[in-house]
Design an enzyme around this catalytic site. Structure first.
Site, PDB file in Angstrom:
ATOM      1  CB  THR A  49      -0.974   0.001   1.194  1.00 57.50           C
ATOM      2  OG1 THR A  49      -0.267  -0.367   2.386  1.00 57.50           O
ATOM      3  CG2 THR A  49      -2.099  -0.988   0.965  1.00 57.50           C
ATOM      4  CE1 TYR A 112     -16.551   3.325   3.873  1.00 58.83           C
ATOM      5  CE2 TYR A 112     -17.700   1.495   2.825  1.00 58.83           C
ATOM      6  CZ  TYR A 112     -17.716   2.776   3.342  1.00 58.83           C
ATOM      7  OH  TYR A 112     -18.873   3.494   3.347  1.00 58.83           O
ATOM      8  CE1 TYR A 138       0.369  -3.820   7.194  1.00 58.46           C
ATOM      9  CE2 TYR A 138      -0.091  -3.419   4.872  1.00 58.46           C
ATOM     10  CZ  TYR A 138       0.347  -2.965   6.102  1.00 58.46           C
ATOM     11  OH  TYR A 138       0.751  -1.655   6.247  1.00 58.46           O
ATOM     12  NE  ARG A 143      -2.125   4.079   5.862  1.00 64.59           N
ATOM     13  CZ  ARG A 143      -1.744   4.946   4.928  1.00 64.59           C
ATOM     14  NH1 ARG A 143      -2.570   5.240   3.927  1.00 64.59           N
ATOM     15  NH2 ARG A 143      -0.578   5.535   4.979  1.00 64.59           N
ATOM     16  CE  LYS A 167       3.859  -3.766   6.632  1.00 57.57           C
ATOM     17  NZ  LYS A 167       3.784  -3.013   5.346  1.00 57.57           N
ATOM     18  CB  ILE A 209       7.307  -5.089   5.780  1.00 58.13           C
ATOM     19  CG1 ILE A 209       7.578  -6.586   5.550  1.00 58.13           C
ATOM     20  CG2 ILE A 209       7.028  -4.396   4.429  1.00 58.13           C
ATOM     21  CD1 ILE A 209       6.412  -7.351   4.957  1.00 58.13           C
TER      22      ILE A 209
END
Length: 294
Positions: A49, A112, A138, A143, A167, A209
């Site tokens: 991202t 979302y 992840y 986010r 992650k 990461i």
């Protein structure tokens, strides 16, 4: 070589450089790839991202992945990001994407939609069953709007064969420690938060990461290696010098912050795609001042 061995240390979530007209800047991408490999990162994550993937079309993603494989030329492992909140579309993308030269797929938890923990589990199970490569979870609730709880991560780790690691960017040390306590031995856990990498590695994480490593690969990756060697006194000394960089990079937006750093370093133009815009003039000048003191 196991995935835990290949992806131990610092992976860098590569930015996508753009030209002033908005096109992907492949010359700059090549320069960035050389910069991070010369800076001794252990592996590259293409199309995460941080690479502004929500505003890349399928043809661009395909082209970026192929260019990255060609430019990396086997020097370090490459992980490819394929994620979203449309499970069926992700499966279609994974099955048609050039993955032969990737070691794993990194897939962000659905954004979302805010699915239940069962929904997150079923989403990842379906992706893992369709993927020809091991899948890395992840979790980035800041986010996505929904935390993937430790119990869900552990259930996926234990029940779904092709899920190889995570992650973790929940920002919650207690959740991180629960995962480390109860995970399968061969389940890879890396940080997704530069500022928390040191304490998370102290809890057993096997690396990070990183966003910061786009701009500062040498300093950041060596700090991580000191952590993994168990020399936390030296790692803290190095990390203390990076704290201000983390704060500046994430003060307004990622990847706008790290791109401003990289622009000052001569790696790429300070260009982003809407709805993301470059950092404010004030922050840009603060970043420039920080780099001048290095």
């Amino acid at each position: 070589m196991s995935l835990q061995t290949q992806l131990r240390g610092t992976g860098v979530a590569l930015v996508t450089p753009f030209k002033a007209n908005g096109d992907v800047d492949y010359d700059a991408l090549g320069k960035v790839i050389d910069h991070v490999i010369d800076g001794k990162v252990e592996y590259i994550v293409s199309l995460g991202t941080t690479g502004e993937t929500p505003v890349l079309d399928k043809a661009e993603k395909n082209s970026i992945a192929k260019y990255t494989y060609l430019k990396v030329a086997g020097r370090v492992p490459v992980v490819v990001g394929i994620g979203g909140n449309n499970t069926k579309e992700i499966i279609n993308e994974i099955q048609s994407f050039p993955l032969d030269e990737a070691v794993a797929v990194l897939s962000a938890s659905p954004y979302y939609s805010k699915p239940s923990q069962q929904g997150i589990y079923e989403h990842y199970k379906a992706i893992a069953q369709a993927s020809p490569k091991p899948v890395l979870l992840y979790n980035v609730p800041g986010r996505t709007g929904r935390n993937m709880e430790a119990a869900t991560t552990l259930r996926l780790a234990k029940e779904v064969e092709n899920i190889a690691g995570i992650k973790e960017a929940c920002g919650d040390m207690a959740q991180s420690m629960k995962i480390m306590r109860d995970k399968p031995k061969d389940f890879l856990v890396v940080s997704g938060d530069d500022a928390l990498a040191l304490p998370q590695i102290a809890c057993g994480f096997e690396g990070v990461i990183s966003v910061a490593a786009n701009a500062l690969p040498t300093e950041f990756s060596e700090m991580v290696r000191e952590c993994l060697r168990g020399d936390f006194e030296e790692a803290k000394t190095m990390n203390d010098k990076l704290i201000e960089a983390y704060e500046l990079m994430f003060a307004e937006n990622n990847p706008a912050g790290v791109k401003a750093f990289m622009n000052h370093l001569g790696l790429l133009g300070n260009n982003l795609r809407l709805p993301v815009t470059p950092v404010s003039e004030d922050l840009y000048n603060r970043i420039k001042a920080y780099l001048l003191t290095k």
